[in-house]
Structures are given as C-alpha cells and as structure tokens.
Design an enzyme around this catalytic site. Structure first.
Site, PDB file in Angstrom:
ATOM      1  N   CYS A   1      -4.581   2.672  -5.458  1.00  0.00           N
ATOM      2  CA  CYS A   1      -3.675   3.634  -3.975  1.00  0.00           C
ATOM      3  C   CYS A   1      -2.034   4.080  -5.219  1.00  0.00           C
ATOM      4  O   CYS A   1      -1.589   5.052  -5.077  1.00  0.00           O
ATOM      5  CB  CYS A   1      -3.039   2.854  -3.206  1.00  0.00           C
ATOM      6  SG  CYS A   1      -2.519   1.594  -3.352  1.00  0.00           S
TER       7      CYS A   1
ATOM      8  N   HIS B   1       0.559  -0.691  -0.125  1.00  0.00           N
ATOM      9  CA  HIS B   1      -0.022  -0.264  -0.209  1.00  0.00           C
ATOM     10  C   HIS B   1       0.595   1.148   0.017  1.00  0.00           C
ATOM     11  O   HIS B   1       1.447   1.144   0.932  1.00  0.00           O
ATOM     12  CB  HIS B   1      -1.091  -0.349   1.042  1.00  0.00           C
ATOM     13  CG  HIS B   1      -1.918   0.812   1.485  1.00  0.00           C
ATOM     14  ND1 HIS B   1      -2.891   1.410   0.246  1.00  0.00           N
ATOM     15  CD2 HIS B   1      -2.241   2.368   2.261  1.00  0.00           C
ATOM     16  CE1 HIS B   1      -3.024   2.164   0.722  1.00  0.00           C
ATOM     17  NE2 HIS B   1      -3.067   2.751   1.453  1.00  0.00           N
TER      18      HIS B   1
END
Ligand SMILES: *[C@@H]1O[C@H](CO)[C@@H](O)[C@H](O)[C@H]1NC(C)=O
Ligand SMILES: *[C@@H]1O[C@H](CO)[C@@H](O)[C@H](O)[C@H]1NC(C)=O
Ligand SMILES: *[C@@H]1O[C@H](CO)[C@@H](O)[C@H](O)[C@H]1NC(C)=O
Ligand SMILES: *[C@@H]1O[C@H](CO)[C@@H](O)[C@H](O)[C@H]1NC(C)=O
Ligand SMILES: *[C@@H]1O[C@H](CO)[C@@H](O)[C@H](O)[C@H]1NC(C)=O
Ligand SMILES: *[C@@H]1O[C@H](CO)[C@@H](O)[C@H](O)[C@H]1NC(C)=O
Ligand SMILES: *[C@@H]1O[C@H](CO)[C@@H](O)[C@H](O)[C@H]1NC(C)=O
Length: 288
Positions: free
Chosen positions: A212, A98
C-alpha cells in the site's frame, strides 16, 4: 521488545530459504529485481477465499468518477495502524501502518478514498499454501487498487493522520485516474518483504516490497509528474518488513523446479520449508 521476538521468528524462517537459494548461483542478476508487470490481471483461483470482501463499497468495475477541469480537488494523506496481534502468552503489539490517499471535490463536495491492498489478507501475500493436491507452493497473493466514495474521517484522524497535502485540477485528477486503472491492471501481486543485504543504509536491496505505501508513493510521483504541487508538514514513517540475506540466486520457475524429477530434492525442501508456516499462529493472525 516482544514484537521483535515475533518478527525474528518470521525472519528466521524466511532467511533459510533465501540462504538456500544462494548456494546454487549460475547467472548475473541486476538488483533490485524489477517488479514484474503483466499484460492483464488473471482471474482469481477459486481456492483463494477472502476473510473480508475486497473493496465492498467501490464500483464493481473499478470506475473512477470524471471531474470537470474547473473543479479543485483537495488531496489528503491518510495513514493509520491496521492491526495488532498477540502471540501466545507473550504480549506482542506490532503496529503496521496502512496508507491511502483521499480526495475531495470542491464543486460537488464529494470526497473519496483510494488505497491499494491485499485481496486475501496479508498472511496470504506473505506465505504460500502447501496443498496436498498441488505440488508447487500455491499463492493467493493478488493486491489491487480500491477507489470508493467517502473518507472515514474519524478512522484516519483518531489514531493516525488525515492531512491535506495539496490541490489538483479536475484534469490532473482524470489523468491520474487513467494511470491508476493501468497500474491496477499490470501490477497485480502483493509483495510483503523488502529483502536487503544488511541493515546499514548502504545495503544492496535485492527485492523491493510492493504494498500500500508503494502505491501511495507511485500516486504522489504521478501527480507530481502531472504538475501537482503536494507537500506534507510532517515526516511520514512507513512500515516495512525487512529480510536480510546474502545475494539470492534464481533457481528456476515453478514448472522448472516442480516439474523436473532431477530437482525433486529442491522441490521437497521448498515444500518442507513452508510447511511449518502453515500451522503457525503468527501467520494466521497476520490476516486478522
Ligand atoms: C487465506 O487464504 C485461505 C485459502 O483461500 C483462506 O481460507 C483464508 O481465509 C485467507 N485469509 C487468511 C487471513 O488466511
Ligand atoms: C483493481 O482491480 C481489482 C481486481 O480486479 C478490482 O476489483 C478493482 O475495482 C480495480 N480498481 C480500480 C481502481 O480499477
Ligand atoms: C468528507 O465529506 C463529509 C461530508 O461532506 C465531510 O463531513 C468530511 O469532513 C469530508 N472529509 C474530508 C477529509 O474532506
Ligand atoms: C484508536 O485507538 C484506541 C486505543 O487503541 C481504540 O480504542 C479506538 O477504537 C481507535 N480508534 C479508531 C477509530 O480506530
Ligand atoms: C556508506 O557509504 C559511504 C560512501 O561510500 C561511506 O562513506 C559510509 O561509511 C558507508 N556507511 C556505512 C554504514 O557503511
Ligand atoms: C517517525 O519516526 C521517528 C524516528 O523513529 C520519530 O522520531 C518520529 O516521531 C516519527 N514520526 C511520526 C509522525 O510517527
Ligand atoms: C519456466 O522456465 C522454463 C525454463 O527456464 C521456460 O522454458 C518456461 O517458459 C518457463 N515458464 C513460465 C511459465 O515462465
């Protein structure tokens, strides 16, 4: 090894749908299909329920604080594995990274984290719901930007990366903030898969993902455009989930496919295709 098994399982399911789409071609298309922007973000359907609330410590209106031009804002590259899961008794560990961006104001000493992620977890952005009362597959796949105060230093640095990549002025920060708001209003759906013709580097990309890491890239690009100089000492690896297929064909939108009796067979095939995914333990764990 084992995580390959799990991935192949998912890829196999999706490959079928794209392969089906392919056999019915009728118009030339430009690749990759450009990501669709919208005028504004629609309200979320009440059917969609988040397992974890979205952006719990961010400003409810998504406001980003104003910085004085004399301020110097440090920019951080943040990266960490988000989840891992086990599939049945085959122990599989799949690390998905992430990515986020951190900021720290020299004048106030306050620091901030900015990231872009799913409103209803990754599983809901990857596969739709097949609902008895709704004919077309139903998606809970919005994604959005979250800006909040603080950088969880331990979280990012312990198993991931927390690296200062440069400094920007308060004005550059404010201009970036305005761009983030616009980007957040117009880019609203998360897209998990990167779909390409084959694994080789020369492959044609049919669809880019929208996730992301793409947001972090857009932010860096915007900052560079605003005159910021950012650089990272280390190579960054991004997690992508690839799907390989022949050239996809556009068959129609929801109302065309699910509203016309003539396309009933296609509509049923699409529902049938997604049905097993609903009950798969893999998909349930994608969100955890
Ligand atoms: C996905 O959406 C469904 C329906 O709103 C919800 O019950 C579920 O908690 C969401 N998250 C995951 C990980 O499935
Ligand atoms: C982006 O949109 C979401 C969903 O409407 C909202 O919750 C969030 O605060 C917005 N973020 C920013 C930075 O504007
Ligand atoms: C964020 O702020 C806290 C408290 O001022 C500080 O301890 C921490 O090191 C800061 N993190 C970064 C990345 O600047
Ligand atoms: C880092 O990884 C270890 C081992 O997987 C885990 O025990 C620890 O909680 C992780 N730390 C953070 C901050 O997530
Ligand atoms: C990719 O394209 C280049 C130039 O067209 C060619 O030289 C190269 O062999 C190709 N590589 C692969 C893996 O197909
Ligand atoms: C990125 O991937 C390459 C190739 O797999 C690897 O050699 C390198 O160590 C990775 N870098 C990081 C920071 O994980
Ligand atoms: C769906 O496609 C039909 C026929 O191509 C078109 O007339 C209609 O406006 C489209 N609907 C939406 C919501 O895009």
């Amino acid at each position: 090894m084992t995580h390959t098994v799990v991935l192949c399982f998912i890829l196999f399911l999706c490959f079928n749908v794209v392969a089906q789409l392919r056999n019915n071609g009728h118009r030339r298309q430009e690749w990759p299909v450009p990501y669709r922007r919208f005028d504004r973000r629609p309200d979320v359907d009440s059917y969609c329920e988040a397992l974890y609330p979205f952006c719990p410590t961010g400003d409810p209106e998504g406001r980003i604080p104003y910085m004085r031009d004399s301020d110097v804002i440090s920019v951080y590259r943040l990266q960490t594995p988000v989840w891992e899961f086990k599939y049945g008794d085959v122990l599989g560990k799949l690390h998905i990274m992430h990515d986020a961006v951190g900021f720290s104001s020299a004048e106030t000493g306050t620091n901030y984290t900015m990231e872009w992620y799913e409103l209803f977890q990754l599983g809901n952005c990857t596969f739709p719901h097949i609902r008895p009362e709704v004919y077309a597959p139903f998606w809970c796949n919005q994604g959005a930007a979250c800006f909040f105060e603080g950088i969880d230093d331990l979280h990012w640095s312990q198993n991931g990366t927390l690296e200062k990549v440069g400094e920007i002025t308060g004005t550059q920060f404010n201009d970036m903030a305005q761009w983030v708001q616009e980007d957040n209003q117009t880019g609203i759906y998360y897209e998990t898969w990167t779909v390409r013709s084959e694994p080789s580097p020369n492959a044609t990309v049919w669809f880019e993902s929208y996730d992301c890491s793409q947001f972090v890239h857009r932010t860096y690009r915007k900052l560079a455009e605003l005159g910021a100089k950012l650089s990272s000492r280390t190579q960054t690896n991004y997690t992508k989930i690839y799907l390989y297929s022949g050239e996809p064909t556009y068959l129609g939108n929801d109302s065309a496919i699910f509203g016309q009796p003539a396309l009933k067979n296609l509509a049923m095939d699409i529902r049938k295709f997604y049905h097993p995914v609903q009950t798969s333990p893999v998909v349930h764990r994608l969100g955890s």
